[in-house]
Scaffold this motif. Structure first.
Motif, mmCIF file in Angstrom:
data_model
loop_
_atom_site.group_PDB
_atom_site.id
_atom_site.type_symbol
_atom_site.label_atom_id
_atom_site.label_comp_id
_atom_site.label_asym_id
_atom_site.label_seq_id
_atom_site.Cartn_x
_atom_site.Cartn_y
_atom_site.Cartn_z
ATOM 1 N N GLU B 749 19.348 29.225 42.156
ATOM 2 C CA GLU B 749 20.033 29.502 40.911
ATOM 3 C C GLU B 749 21.087 30.571 41.135
ATOM 4 O OE1 GLU B 749 18.638 29.747 36.283
ATOM 5 O OE2 GLU B 749 17.144 29.849 37.855
ATOM 6 N N VAL B 750 22.242 30.364 40.514
ATOM 7 C CA VAL B 750 23.388 31.259 40.717
ATOM 8 C C VAL B 750 23.949 31.604 39.355
ATOM 9 C CG1 VAL B 750 25.723 31.354 41.649
ATOM 10 C CG2 VAL B 750 23.933 30.214 42.945
ATOM 11 N N GLU B 751 24.343 32.846 39.173
ATOM 12 C CA GLU B 751 24.925 33.223 37.881
ATOM 13 C C GLU B 751 26.320 33.786 38.078
ATOM 14 O OE1 GLU B 751 22.328 35.017 34.902
ATOM 15 O OE2 GLU B 751 23.915 36.459 34.489
ATOM 16 N N VAL B 752 27.245 33.326 37.256
ATOM 17 C CA VAL B 752 28.626 33.775 37.358
ATOM 18 C C VAL B 752 29.013 34.491 36.081
ATOM 19 C CG1 VAL B 752 31.002 33.073 37.799
ATOM 20 C CG2 VAL B 752 29.117 31.703 38.694
ATOM 21 N N SER B 753 29.493 35.728 36.209
ATOM 22 C CA SER B 753 30.041 36.434 35.057
ATOM 23 C C SER B 753 31.542 36.286 35.127
ATOM 24 C CB SER B 753 29.688 37.918 35.106
ATOM 25 O OG SER B 753 28.311 38.069 34.970
ATOM 26 N N SER B 754 32.139 35.838 34.049
ATOM 27 C CA SER B 754 33.582 35.677 34.083
ATOM 28 C C SER B 754 34.203 36.143 32.777
ATOM 29 C CB SER B 754 33.939 34.219 34.342
ATOM 30 O OG SER B 754 33.392 33.422 33.317
ATOM 31 N N ILE B 755 35.478 36.506 32.894
ATOM 32 C CA ILE B 755 36.217 36.925 31.707
ATOM 33 C C ILE B 755 37.482 36.096 31.664
ATOM 34 C CG2 ILE B 755 37.374 38.825 30.523
ATOM 35 C CD1 ILE B 755 35.621 40.662 32.426
ATOM 36 N N SER B 756 37.734 35.510 30.515
ATOM 37 C CA SER B 756 38.918 34.678 30.401
ATOM 38 C C SER B 756 39.812 35.223 29.297
ATOM 39 C CB SER B 756 38.489 33.254 30.086
ATOM 40 O OG SER B 756 39.590 32.507 29.675
ATOM 41 N N ASP B 757 41.118 35.175 29.534
ATOM 42 C CA ASP B 757 42.043 35.591 28.475
ATOM 43 C C ASP B 757 42.703 34.381 27.833
ATOM 44 O OD1 ASP B 757 43.764 34.730 30.396
ATOM 45 O OD2 ASP B 757 44.794 36.649 30.692
ATOM 46 N N GLY B 758 42.208 33.195 28.181
ATOM 47 C CA GLY B 758 42.799 31.973 27.655
ATOM 48 C C GLY B 758 43.615 31.266 28.717
ATOM 49 N N GLU B 759 44.071 32.040 29.699
ATOM 50 C CA GLU B 759 44.810 31.436 30.804
ATOM 51 C C GLU B 759 44.145 31.758 32.135
ATOM 52 O OE1 GLU B 759 48.909 32.560 30.452
ATOM 53 O OE2 GLU B 759 49.095 31.464 28.552
ATOM 54 N N ALA B 760 44.152 33.040 32.462
ATOM 55 C CA ALA B 760 43.557 33.435 33.735
ATOM 56 C C ALA B 760 42.057 33.677 33.564
ATOM 57 C CB ALA B 760 44.230 34.693 34.245
ATOM 58 N N ILE B 761 41.344 33.585 34.681
ATOM 59 C CA ILE B 761 39.908 33.860 34.656
ATOM 60 C C ILE B 761 39.548 34.823 35.765
ATOM 61 C CG2 ILE B 761 37.611 32.876 35.005
ATOM 62 C CD1 ILE B 761 39.171 30.300 33.750
ATOM 63 N N LEU B 762 38.978 35.936 35.349
ATOM 64 C CA LEU B 762 38.542 36.938 36.317
ATOM 65 C C LEU B 762 37.045 36.774 36.510
ATOM 66 C CD1 LEU B 762 39.057 39.716 37.861
ATOM 67 C CD2 LEU B 762 38.322 40.784 35.725
ATOM 68 N N ILE B 763 36.636 36.662 37.774
ATOM 69 C CA ILE B 763 35.202 36.571 38.054
ATOM 70 C C ILE B 763 34.772 37.843 38.775
ATOM 71 C CG2 ILE B 763 33.381 35.232 39.204
ATOM 72 C CD1 ILE B 763 35.151 32.785 38.952
ATOM 73 N N PRO B 764 34.184 38.763 38.042
ATOM 74 C CA PRO B 764 33.775 40.020 38.691
ATOM 75 C C PRO B 764 32.742 39.789 39.787
ATOM 76 C CG PRO B 764 33.810 40.264 36.324
ATOM 77 C CD PRO B 764 33.980 38.798 36.604
ATOM 78 N N GLY B 765 31.917 38.772 39.631
ATOM 79 C CA GLY B 765 30.932 38.561 40.691
ATOM 80 C C GLY B 765 30.045 37.359 40.463
ATOM 81 N N ILE B 766 29.492 36.880 41.585
ATOM 82 C CA ILE B 766 28.499 35.808 41.530
ATOM 83 C C ILE B 766 27.207 36.376 42.083
ATOM 84 C CG2 ILE B 766 27.904 33.491 42.356
ATOM 85 C CD1 ILE B 766 30.881 32.989 42.812
ATOM 86 N N VAL B 767 26.132 36.194 41.353
ATOM 87 C CA VAL B 767 24.846 36.642 41.899
ATOM 88 C C VAL B 767 23.973 35.435 42.198
ATOM 89 C CG1 VAL B 767 24.892 38.853 40.680
ATOM 90 C CG2 VAL B 767 23.680 36.929 39.670
ATOM 91 N N GLU B 768 23.123 35.639 43.184
ATOM 92 C CA GLU B 768 22.208 34.572 43.577
ATOM 93 C C GLU B 768 20.797 35.030 43.239
ATOM 94 O OE1 GLU B 768 22.612 33.539 47.692
ATOM 95 O OE2 GLU B 768 20.582 32.708 47.785
ATOM 96 N N TYR B 769 20.007 34.119 42.693
ATOM 97 C CA TYR B 769 18.628 34.476 42.370
ATOM 98 C C TYR B 769 17.696 34.129 43.518
ATOM 99 C CZ TYR B 769 20.048 35.593 37.669
ATOM 100 O OH TYR B 769 20.631 36.190 36.595
ATOM 101 N N ILE B 770 16.780 35.021 43.770
ATOM 102 C CA ILE B 770 15.845 34.811 44.868
ATOM 103 C C ILE B 770 14.814 33.751 44.501
ATOM 104 C CG2 ILE B 770 13.923 35.912 46.087
ATOM 105 C CD1 ILE B 770 15.657 38.264 46.561
#
Lengths: 361, 1056
Positions: B749-770
């Motif tokens: 399982e992987v979780e992605v936190s992202s922020i979108s302004d409607g055009e660009a998408i910033l992904i501060p990080g991807i975490v992996e679950y053990i």
């Protein structure tokens, strides 16, 4: 029953009547104490006043035999947001409604007391009247405008004859301007032989009883209306240690050349921080005063400031520079309120003992 | 003397992870204290292991160490930092215990570190019952009769002298021992047997319990000049016997005369002076109901839950002040620029009534024991203000977010009188509802008062509520009755039920007739001084004190009481969102009712409405303030649900437009929303009957996940392995009409936190679950950066995330979870609200995720904020976030992990390698592993294959292995030395539970599920393991992670 509270500026508050349903006129003042309504209502310093309780739920613990500050309260009305119809406390005897009915004091409930207090804060204390909601407001308002509030308030509440509360150490005379029972309790705790005298007792009569000390009590109204008392104080203060609270404090200040002025709203509550200038520390006090010693008037006198209130810097305690007399504006006897200042009674006892010893020499 | 100039550097120890009994209130206190000390120019060093906290954010302290709160790590930091002093009272029991251990180890003396605020002696006096009683005796303050015993006989003798009930607690040199209530001899003997074993000095304290006494708390403060005062008094609705945290509480005290109040005030001041505290403490009293006698129940030196409540109830910043007093200020010397005219030397006088009701997790833990007692069980609380007790209480009730709008549960009307009466006498989470129900059935309150020892005053308030209900029924659409009911706190929703109409009709009727609330300012002075407090509460009176300003404003919805799955991370998000809104030059208006939080500080928002999070209460605020828009993303599930209703009423919702239609808890709409997005999701179907279910499951292929379709209810999901289990499941769940079956993908399982302004998408990080999918991500260990993902898979995940954001038109925060199964990536779920990962990633990557998301919502592009359309370059360090559970507090709740979240908090461990980071995370979550010892394996059949590798690794590092017959045979066949142990039903001298109880194992790995064979045994083993404080793992993935740590610490010993 729908009733209204009318103020002299024309403001109108709707509510329901409780307690006595008579019409009433008085000076509207507010108190911020959360507890202690029984003591406050029975405190004779509220003579002629309509008391607005800041805390919204009043009467929660009912009325009990231990918390009277006088037996026949003489305030003019009790104004609340809500009173408890079913009070609960182990020594509760009756609810506030019944009590006020018995004592013929009108109450009004359902008032936006916070709004009312905002008004008083902005405009200062003023006269008010409680009448039935279907009465002619115009007539009630005209009556209110025409009414001159009585000035002989101390006369109404002071004892008319002397009485004794026995003890077996120091002999203390209490001059009753509207005595709170708790003052007597404090003296009894210290084993004093107490004689309570009417407010208009002369200096000669007092001194004839050879007291070790004299306590001038709290009381209602304007101290400037009591010129004969000032003569008495001037005559006794060099002959016996004095301690005064509330109105007594104002009288002592007047007798020594200070001026006492009316405050816009007054101090009425149980959480007033007061700084003791001698120790530099503060404590919480119970207060109930609408007049105060003018700070500008004290410099030229023989008096020195001992206590100030921390919110507004007003004078809360004074002492005579040369004589064993001191006084505080607040209620050191608490009831209601914090016990932080009860040591002032010990101070009074010490001053009495000191004076006795010197006199003995 | 003002502040001390001889001190330069001060250390604060935080409280660590959120568990039941230690929650956001410590973050609130710690944050206040950090800022308060920094303001005075001190260098503040903070140590805390909790990544979700605000105090561990950049800028709160001068240096923040997110490290385990063990003596090992704290010592390291102290040696490195060489501080002048340490404040031990800001992190609850965790920091008190750590401080005592540090003092015992001699380190504090060695480094010359002074304790501030309290002395070591004061800590010991308040925490060790025998010392405490001694001091109280000296002060002539009454306490409960008690005796220190070493044998059962002594205790029995004592029980004969005083009467039951009695409380037994084991004595140790640690604070916070378990208390057991005993009502008879058998219970006493049982409790003593257990407690004596638990006590390292083999001593117990047996104490008389007072039943039927009134419980009252005083919050007291004192400075170095010996000036002391009482800030706040709290009165419990429930009589003594229920943990403070689980009691319904009112402030100020309601049923004490002034003389009684002054008696307790005098006692409070005597005690705080005797303890020489420079700061605050909470003193608990029990009052005899038929006299003014009292006993002191205890003193709590830490700023605690009651302190937070007292702070919010009065507006007096207790922790901020206490920190200043600790460094030498006296109350009259404190000047605070932020608070303006605030003066500190006064006792607050309130002109409103505050109610607090705890929030229990029994909606998540249906099997949990709902009975309340000495062990706290609630996870959070809701607080409300009102001008009457009724108003305050009813507002608190609808703030609880348990799906009620009044003191009314529809189910109860069907219950028999006997049942209701029986529930009334029992203290359990929903007693308040039963009390009102029995009053509704005209049971006399005087009898009820005798029966329950609840004060008649409060019962009359409940009776008044019932009277108003009847009045409403008899006066449909009557203005006067409506106004009366509103002024006592009735909700539109409940009135509409009584009037048999809809909430919106009641609301319209109300607005047409101008029956709208006014807002009163919260503050400690009642009215005697003007205050700058931004706090307001609604009431139905005449004068409104909250004036909208000309400035454009934004309303932020809060998250309400903390609960499982919605904890501190929301406070973290709200705090930063409010700051970001203010920075963007809007007025930030927030609405919330959780008193423990930093985000509800009266000085944070431009305006804070302390109100229930219901449509009615929110609309009232919107009606007054007319904000530009509403942000709901940081308010959790409830806010998300409300957003949709708000939108229907024409309110402008900022950020995501999809609202809860895309809530992946509602699988049907989730699937619909993703059609044509090109993102693969697990195969699924919705079914109505058992037959359909069996058919679909077969088509999809086992294992499957099944859940009844109930909106916003994540708690009913189950993992099913085969047809037999599914049949059983369907039999159990007859009451539901529709079910949703999803293919279970047993992958990473992987979780992605992202922020979108409607055009660009910033992904501060991807975490992996053990832990593999199937265990709720909130209960899994998260690792950043990912460890096992191939670059192309990662690219695919990034691509899907962007596709998803574009497809959904997402603006702001988006948290998406994927499963990587057989080199394929599937979208598992997507959320738009604050997540547990956001504060963790914010701390690691230095990207203020909430702030950036808020700015995007407010219309700022990512580019303008200085961010790229990218996955932020990953750090070289490894960071692990580990869940922490409160199973010890919640008896009867099974510790086996699954699709339903059970953890209450989390810790973080960071280091250069995964193993070191894992080690720290395990240490921080109190999962301490011995270098060698014995591991007990009890596994479900399907795990046995996988277990071989794990057993082999344990064997290699020298662990002895114990297993029950099945596993034993299996391992023996594979040539792994293993010792067998009898199962529970096997009549042998020693079975599994015995070796756990006798401390013969150091680690238990147990994966026997609840639908499997031997389920009951599995649960008993887990329960016993937790009771005895032995590390328990219920996932083989976690076991593998732990092994890698142990292996890293051990040298290999292998023959040539």
């Amino acid at each position: 029953m729908d009733r209204i509270l009318l103020l002299e500026d024309g403001s109108l508050f709707k509510g329901k009547g409780f307690g006595s349903l008579i019409d009433t006129i008085g000076e509207v003042v507010f108190t911020t104490g959360v507890t202690g309504y029984q003591e406050i209502i029975t405190d004779q310093s509220y003579n002629g006043q309509m008391i607005v309780f800041n805390y919204p739920s009043i009467g929660n613990t009912g009325i009990n035999r231990n918390d009277y500050e006088s037996i026949e309260p003489t305030c003019k009305a009790v104004i609340v947001k809500e009173f408890a119809r079913v009070p609960s406390n182990w020594h509760n005897q009756m609810n506030l409604d019944e009590f006020l009915k018995n004592k013929k004091i009108p109450g009004i409930t359902g008032v936006d007391t916070r709004k009312l207090m905002h008004l008083l804060q902005n405009k200062g204390v003023m006269r008010g009247t409680i009448v039935d909601a279907h009465d002619d407001f115009k007539h009630a308002f005209d009556q209110l405008k025409a009414t001159v509030l009585p000035i002989q308030q101390v006369e109404q509440v002071s004892t008319s004859r002397a009485y004794v509360s026995p003890g077996n150490e120091r002999t203390i005379i209490v001059i009753d301007f509207g005595l709170k029972h708790s003052l007597l309790k404090e003296l009894n705790k210290r084993n004093c032989q107490v004689t309570v005298l009417p407010y208009d007792t002369t200096a000669e009569s007092i001194l004839n009883l050879e007291p070790d000390g004299v306590l001038l009590t709290n009381g209602p109204g304007n101290p400037n209306d009591l010129p004969t008392v000032l003569t008495m104080i001037k005559a006794i203060q060099s002959k016996v240690p004095l301690f005064a609270t509330g109105l007594g404090h104002q009288l002592m200040a007047l007798a020594n050349g200070c001026t006492v002025v009316k405050m816009k709203v007054g101090h009425r509550g149980l959480n007033h921080p007061v700084k003791d200038l001698a120790t530099g520390t503060f404590y919480l006090t119970a207060q109930n005063h609408g007049f105060l010693v003018d700070s500008d008037s004290i410099d030229q006198t023989v008096l020195a400031v001992t206590h100030i209130e921390l919110n507004d810097g007003s004078i809360e305690g004074i002492k005579h520079r040369y004589l064993p007399s001191f006084s505080v504006q607040f209620n050191p006897d608490a009831a209601p309120g914090p016990h932080d200042a009860t040591h002032l009674f010990d101070q009074f006892m010490a001053s009495v003992d000191d004076w006795k010893e010197k006199k003995g020499v | 003397m003002t502040k001390r100039l001889d001190l330069k550097k001060i250390v604060i120890i935080g409280s660590g992870p959120t568990i039941i009994g230690q929650s956001a209130e410590f973050d609130y206190a710690g944050t206040q204290a950090c800022l308060s000390l920094k303001e005075e120019g001190y260098e503040v060093i903070l140590i805390n292991s909790n990544p979700a906290s605000i105090m561990t954010d950049k800028g709160m302290a001068d240096r923040v160490y997110i490290e385990p709160l063990t003596v090992e790590f704290i010592s390291k930091i102290l040696r490195k930092e060489r501080p002048d002093a340490l404040i031990p009272t800001l992190g609850g029991r965790t920091s008190l215990n750590a401080t005592m251990e540090l003092a015992d180890s001699g380190l504090l003396d060695e480094l010359g570190i002074e304790l501030l605020g309290v002395t070591l002696e004061a800590i010991k006096t308040t925490e060790y019952p025998d010392l405490f009683k001694e001091l109280m005796k000296e002060l002539k303050e009454p306490t409960l009769e008690s005796r220190v015993v070493q044998t059962i006989e002594e205790a029995v003798l004592f029980s004969e002298q005083v009467s039951f009930p009695l409380i037994v607690m084991s004595m140790s040199n640690k604070v916070g021992s378990v208390k057991v209530n005993c009502t008879n001899l058998t219970e006493l003997e049982n409790a003593l047997t257990k407690s004596l074993i638990r006590s390292p000095i083999n001593k117990c304290l047996v104490e008389r319990q007072v039943s039927g006494y009134k419980e009252v708390e005083y919050e007291v403060i004192r400075d170095q000049k010996n000036q002391a005062m009482v800030i706040c008094q709290l009165e419990h609705f429930d009589p003594v016997g229920i943990h403070t945290g689980d009691s319904i509480v009112f402030s100020p005290t309601q049923t004490l005369t002034d003389k009684q109040h002054q008696l307790l005030r005098d006692a409070s001041l005597t005690i705080i002076r005797a303890l020489s505290i420079k700061g605050s403490c909470t003193i608990r009293f029990a009052l005899e109901p038929f006299s003014s006698n009292y006993v002191i129940l205890g003193v709590n030196l830490c700023v605690n839950r009651s302190t937070a409540l007292a702070s919010k109830a009065t507006g007096y910043p207790i922790a901020r002040t206490a920190a200043k007093l600790a460094v030498g200020f006296s109350m009259d010397e404190i000047k605070n620029s932020e608070t303006g005219e605030f003066i500190f030397e006064f006792e607050p006088a309130m002109d409103y009534i505050v109610s607090k009701i705890p929030r229990w997790p029994f909606d998540t833990f249906e099997k949990g024991d709902r009975k309340l007692g000495l062990q706290m069980k609630s996870t959070g609380e809701a607080m409300a203000f009102g001008r009457t007790v009724e108003e305050s209480l009813l507002k608190a009730v609808r703030s609880l977010e348990i799906g009620v709008s009044h003191l009314y549960l529809a189910d109860l009307s069907a219950a028999s009188d006997e049942e209701v009466l029986q529930k009334v006498s029992l203290a359990q989470d929903n007693r308040l509802f039963y009390l009102v129900e029995i009053i509704r059935r005209e049971y006399p309150i005087v009898t009820l008062a005798e029966k329950t020892a609840i004060d008649l005053f409060f019962l009359d308030k409940l009776a008044h509520i019932v009277e108003i209900e009847k009045k409403l029924i008899n006066h449909l659409f009557d203005q006067e009755t409506l106004l009366y009911a509103k002024s006592f706190g009735f909700s539109d929703a409940f009135i509409s039920l009584l009037w048999q109409t809809t909430e919106s009709i009641v609301r319209d009727f109300r607005y047409t007739n101008k029956i709208i609330p006014v807002y009163k300012q919260l503050g400690p002075y009642s009215l005697e001084r003007k205050t700058k407090s931004a706090g307001f509460y609604s009431t139905y009176e005449e004068e409104n004190e909250s004036m909208p300003t000309a400035k454009k404003s934004i309303l932020v919805l809060g998250s309400g009481p903390a609960r499982i799955g919605q904890g501190m991370e929301f406070d973290h998000a709200l705090f930063h969102a409010i700051k970001a809104i203010q920075k963007a030059d809007y007025e930030a208006i927030s609405l919330n009712n959780n008193p423990e939080t930093v985000s509800t500080d009266f000085l944070l928002s431009d305006k804070l409405y302390f109100e229930p999070l219901t449509l009615e209460d929110i609309m009232n605020v919107i009606y007054l303030e007319n904000p530009v828009g509403v942000i709901f993303q940081f308010g959790g599930q409830t806010a998300a649900a409300l957003a949709k209703s708000l939108k229907l009423l024409g309110v402008s919702i900022l950020g995501n437009v999809f609202l809860d239609s895309l809530n992946s808890n509602n699988p049907i709409t989730f699937e619909e929303a993703l059609t044509h997005s090109g993102i693969p999701i697990a195969i699924s179907s919705s079914v109505a009957t058992k037959k359909e279910a069996l058919f679909s499951a077969k088509q999809i292929g086992y294992p499957i996940l099944i859940q009844p379709v109930v909106r916003l209810n994540e708690n009913k999901i189950d993992l099913i392995d085969n047809q037999l289990e599914l049949e059983k499941f369907m039999k159990r769940s007859l009451t539901h009409s529709t079910f949703f079956i999803t293919q279970y993908l047993n992958g990473i399982e992987v979780e992605v936190s992202s922020i979108s302004d409607g055009e660009a998408i910033l992904i501060p990080g991807i975490v992996e679950y053990i832990e593999r999918s199937g265990i709720h991500s909130g209960d899994s260990m998260a690792v950043y950066p990912t460890q096992s993902l191939k670059p192309e898979i990662k690219q695919l995940i990034i691509q899907y995330t962007k596709q998803l954001a574009n497809h959904l038109g997402c603006i702001g925060l988006m948290t998406s979870q994927f499963v990587v199964f057989e080199d394929q990536v599937y979208l598992n779920s997507v959320h738009f609200h604050a997540s547990r990962t956001a504060p963790f990633l914010s701390k690691i990557t230095n990207i203020p995720i909430t702030e950036v998301a808020t700015n995007s919502i407010l219309g700022q592009s990512l580019k303008n904020q200085g961010y790229q359309d990218e996955l932020v370059p990953e750090s070289s360090k490894v960071h692990v976030k580990t869940p922490v559970f409160s199973f010890a507090q919640l008896q009867k709740v099974d510790a086996l992990l699954g699709p339903i979240m059970k953890s209450t908090g989390e810790v973080m461990g960071s280091d250069r390698t995964l193993e070191k980071a894992l080690y720290k995370a395990f240490e921080a979550s109190s999962l301490h592993l011995a270098d060698y010892g014995t591991v007990l394996l009890t596994l479900t059949d399907k795990d046995k294959e996988e277990c071989y590798a794990i057993a082999e690794r344990f064997h290699q590092i020298g662990y002895q292995i114990i297993a029950t017959s099945g596993t034993e045979k299996f391992l023996k066949n594979k040539n792994i030395p293993v010792q067998s142990i009898a199962k529970l039903d096997e009549r042998k001298e020693e079975n599994i539970l015995d070796i756990i109880a006798r401390g013969k194992v150091q680690l238990v790995i147990n994966t026997i599920g609840r639908t499997k064979k031997g389920a009951k045994d599995g649960e008993l083993i887990r329960k016993s393991t937790i009771e005895h404080g032995i590390p328990l793992l219920t996932s083989l993935d976690t076991a593998a992670a732990i092994l890698s740590v142990l292996e890293a610490r051990t040298f290999m010993t292998q023959p040539l």
